[in-house]
Design an enzyme around this catalytic site. Structure first.
Site, short mmCIF file in Angstrom:
data_model
loop_
_atom_site.label_atom_id
_atom_site.label_comp_id
_atom_site.label_asym_id
_atom_site.label_seq_id
_atom_site.Cartn_x
_atom_site.Cartn_y
_atom_site.Cartn_z
N GLU A 122 -4.23 -9.19 3.45
CA GLU A 122 -5.28 -8.73 4.65
C GLU A 122 -6.59 -9.63 4.36
O GLU A 122 -7.44 -10.13 6.42
CB GLU A 122 -5.48 -7.31 4.38
CG GLU A 122 -4.66 -6.48 4.54
CD GLU A 122 -3.37 -5.78 3.38
OE1 GLU A 122 -3.60 -6.57 2.43
OE2 GLU A 122 -2.70 -5.06 3.83
N GLU A 153 0.65 -1.02 -0.14
CA GLU A 153 0.33 0.00 0.14
C GLU A 153 0.87 1.64 0.08
O GLU A 153 0.71 2.54 -0.84
CB GLU A 153 -1.05 -0.59 1.46
CG GLU A 153 -2.15 -0.61 0.97
CD GLU A 153 -2.72 -0.82 2.04
OE1 GLU A 153 -2.68 -1.50 3.15
OE2 GLU A 153 -4.06 -0.81 1.57
#
Ligand code: NAI
Length: 685
Positions: free
Chosen positions: A129, A109
């Site tokens: 995630e 990210e």
């Protein structure tokens, strides 16, 4: 701003030269994105004035392996990752993420918050995630689709897929591949002026409805109804909406909620437990070298073990009893690799390389140069003991011997073996090249360096090790046997097999115990029961139904009849089985009761928990969390429930007491109570 005193790990080094700033993230061993790292990046960026560009790179082996999960159970301290990414985007100069090793989760990210990404060919990029019960929470669901499209983003995020730098470049996630040193490549990239290129400002490329639908259905199927998967899909779909800021805020809110959900907490328990399971307290011995591998016995397991070793790049010599058996075994390995290749899971060159690394033989002497020989011959002492004696006489002193026995007593097996200290149990699960669990069994005689060699093998083969001591069924099969026994007693007491299975599937198991038994075949356990018949305590409750099924020729899927009928692939409840069950109840004067799904689930789970407590008390497993790792990795236990002991630790003491009382009553004579509360108190601290 949230403040709390979480430990701060890591630091960021800043070096400015020729107008280029290099920010090096340094948080060994894997540069986890901790609070100190986040703060360090912001501070370093604040020091960057009058520069042409900046490079973000990781020290050591990787970029950033993900956010520091130890921080996720409490309020996060400022700056949070979105703050860092906002600072990168607001910087007046272009920022390059120079990626080597892994860039996962928050690491990727952050890279998506940079203007450009340069990666080594073998880097690994991914957003895992979802496999941790959450969704990406720092823009991953919004920025990734802008680079690779929504369908590919759903595939990558919901499948928790890691892709290589090379593949990432092919789909537009990475701008440039580094040939060699990634820092040098990033410097070279910045040698020409580069404009800012904020990913958030890019339009989401169009994707056809059919492609999107296919990705969504695949993700939903794989996600098995978990709420975070549906949320991840919804968020990626929303990336096409015009207001980026709104979608980003939505993502953050979902992430903040999910990171504290029961699923995420249980999955973090497994995450840390899995890392711990690969260690043995007090073990300092260095492993012996593992180069050439020998496999003895090329049946179901031997083939799988050979394939697992070949896939890890280890050369394998496979020994079979006779040329025909050898031919069958080699042909089966060949066919499986061809199939893998056909399905795109192995490149043609990879297949050729693996097949070249495989040698078949019927001469024991051909194993003489192996560093590690794993036997997977018939499950008989009379076959295994002479074989180990021959191997011990043949192999040089340094070589290690592994036995893949499922149930035999390895201490007894080794009693008269001169070189017994170099033998350990290596209990693979079927199919051995697919299943992640590897029980490493430390016999009484096994030396520390041999145990360390087993752990290293697990690493080479990308397996999840769990260390066990000798005990019937070690950790996994012993606990599973207690679970299956309770399931069979439930059927005797009134439940239908399909109802027991449905209850366990509703709990989250991939399959119920009877569907699993049909898949594995009922004859192996039958043979074992026949062997044990003379020593069985006649006062223990014995369920005859599985024996009756076998006597009726119902051996499971392979005979198209077992606990179920198999007119096609799907199991169908059987009238014949109903009759067998009915007769067994009559013969034992059982008045059938009605069980609801929750009772069935709790009874099967408490049977596991009690057995786990027993084997922990006997030191068969090192620690309670190892039990969870074994059952979650080898037996289809729903990962988001953390394993049987994690599950039990979340229950009230009163409920556990009631479950144990019912279990004791069902098992009757011979019931052995384990120190359940003592075990659970260790889980709760
Ligand atoms: P299998 O019957 O499919 O294969 C055994 C192979 O060993 C046969 O191909 C046979 O020809 C060969 N063999 C027998 N004696 C030999 C000798 N002296 N030299 C060379 N080859 C010899 O059996 P399977 O299922 O592969 O099991 C092997 C071992 O793995 C057993 O100890 C079993 O308990 C264990 N195991 C089995 C699992 C399973 O799911 N099938 C799971 C985990 C362990």
């Amino acid at each position: 701003m949230n403040t709390h005193s979480a430990p701060s790990h890591g630091t960021v080094h800043l070096h400015i030269e020729d107008g280029i700033a290099v920010l090096t993230i340094d948080n060994p061993p894997v540069n986890a994105g901790s609070h100190a790292i986040r703060q360090g990046v912001i501070e370093a960026l604040n020091h960057c004035v009058q520069i042409r560009g900046a490079i973000l790179i990781g020290a050591g082996r990787s970029f950033i392996a993900g956010s520091d999960l130890r921080e996720f159970g409490a309020p996060l301290m400022w700056p949070e990752l979105p703050d860092v990414i906002a600072a990168c985007e607001a910087a007046p100069f272009p920022i390059i993420a120079a990626i080597h090793g892994v860039a996962l989760g928050g690491g990727l990210e952050l890279a998506l918050g940079c203007d450009y990404r340069i990666a080594t060919r073998d880097a690994a990029l991914g957003l895992p995630e979802v496999s941790l019960g959450m969704v990406p929470g720092a823009g991953g669901t919004q920025r990734l689709p802008r680079l690779i499209g929504r369908a590919a983003a759903i595939d990558m995020i919901c499948g928790s897929v890691r892709i290589s730098g090379e593949d990432a470049q092919a789909i537009g996630l990475v701008d440039h591949l580094a040939q060699g040193d990634v820092l040098a490549a990033a410097r070279a990239f910045l040698s020409q002026p580069k404009a800012k290129r904020i990913v958030a400002d890019l339009a989401v490329p169009p994707t056809g409805e059919a492609t999107l639908d296919a990705s969504v259905s695949k993700a939903m199927k794989k996600g098995r109804g978990r709420p975070n998967v549906a949320e991840a899909i919804r968020l990626v779909m929303a990336a096409a909406e015009p207001d980026f800021a709104v979608a980003l805020a939505d993502e953050r809110a979902v992430f903040q909620r999910l990171r504290l959900s029961d699923d995420a907490i249980a999955l973090r328990h497994l995450f840390f437990s899995e890392r711990r399971a690969g260690t043995v307290d007090g073990l300092t011995a260095a492993p012996r070298p593992i180069g050439a591998i020998g496999v003895v016995g090329g049946g179901t397991m031997g083939q799988g073990i050979a394939r697992a070793c070949l896939a890890a790049g280890l050369p394998v010599t496979l020994l079979e009893r006779d040329p025909d058996a050898l031919q069958r075994s080699l042909a089966a390995i060949d066919a499986t690799l061809q199939d893998k290749c056909y399905r795109g899971r192995l490149s043609p060159a990879g297949m050729v390389q693996q097949l070249r690394a495989l040698t078949g033989t019927v001469q024991m002497a051909d194993l003489g140069a192996c560093d590690l020989v794993i036997e997977a011959v018939f499950e008989e002492m009379s076959v295994k003991v002479p074989l180990l004696t021959q191997l011990d006489a043949l192999l040089p002193a340094q070589a290690v011997i592994g036995t893949n026995t499922s149930y035999l007593d390895i201490d007894v097996m080794l009693a008269d073996l001169p070189g017994r200290s170099r033998v350990l149990g290596l209990h693979f699960f079927s199919p051995a090249d697919v299943m992640r669990l590897l029980e490493i069994v430390r016999a009484k005689a096994t030396s520390d360096d041999v145990l360390a060699t087993g752990l290293r093998l697990a690493k080479y083969l990308s397996k999840q090790p769990v260390v066990a001591r000798v005990s019937e069924g070690f950790i996994g099969n012993r606990i599973y046997a207690a679970y299956r026994r309770r399931a069979e007693l439930l059927v005797l007491e009134g439940a239908a097999p399909q109802d027991v299975d449905a209850a366990m599937v509703a709990f989250g198991f991939a399959m119920g115990p009877f569907a699993v038994a049909d898949m594995s075949g009922l004859d192996i356990a039958w043979a074992m029961r026949k062997r044990q018949a003379t020593t069985r305590d006649p006062d223990t409750r014995y369920v005859t139904i599985p024996d009756d099924l076998c006597e009726a020729g119902r051996l499971g899927r392979k005979t198209r009849a077992g606990w179920y009928d198999y007119p096609a692939q799907t199991p169908v409840p059987s009238v014949q089985v109903d009759g067998i069950i009915h007769r067994a109840r009559k013969a034992t004067h059982v008045v059938p009761q009605v069980f609801d799904a929750t009772t069935m689930q709790r009874q099967l789970l408490i049977a596991m928990v009690n057995e786990a407590a027993c084997l922990l008390a006997e030191n068969v497993a090192q620690r309670p969390s190892d039990v969870d790792v074994a059952i979650a990795n080898g037996y289809g236990f729903p990962r988001w429930k953390g394993g049987p002991l994690w599950w039990a630790a979340q229950q009230t003491d009163a409920d556990i007491t009631a479950d144990l009382t019912a279990l004791k009553c069902a098992i009757g004579h011979g019931y052995i109570p384990g120190p359940v509360f003592e075990t659970l108190s260790k889980m709760r601290t």
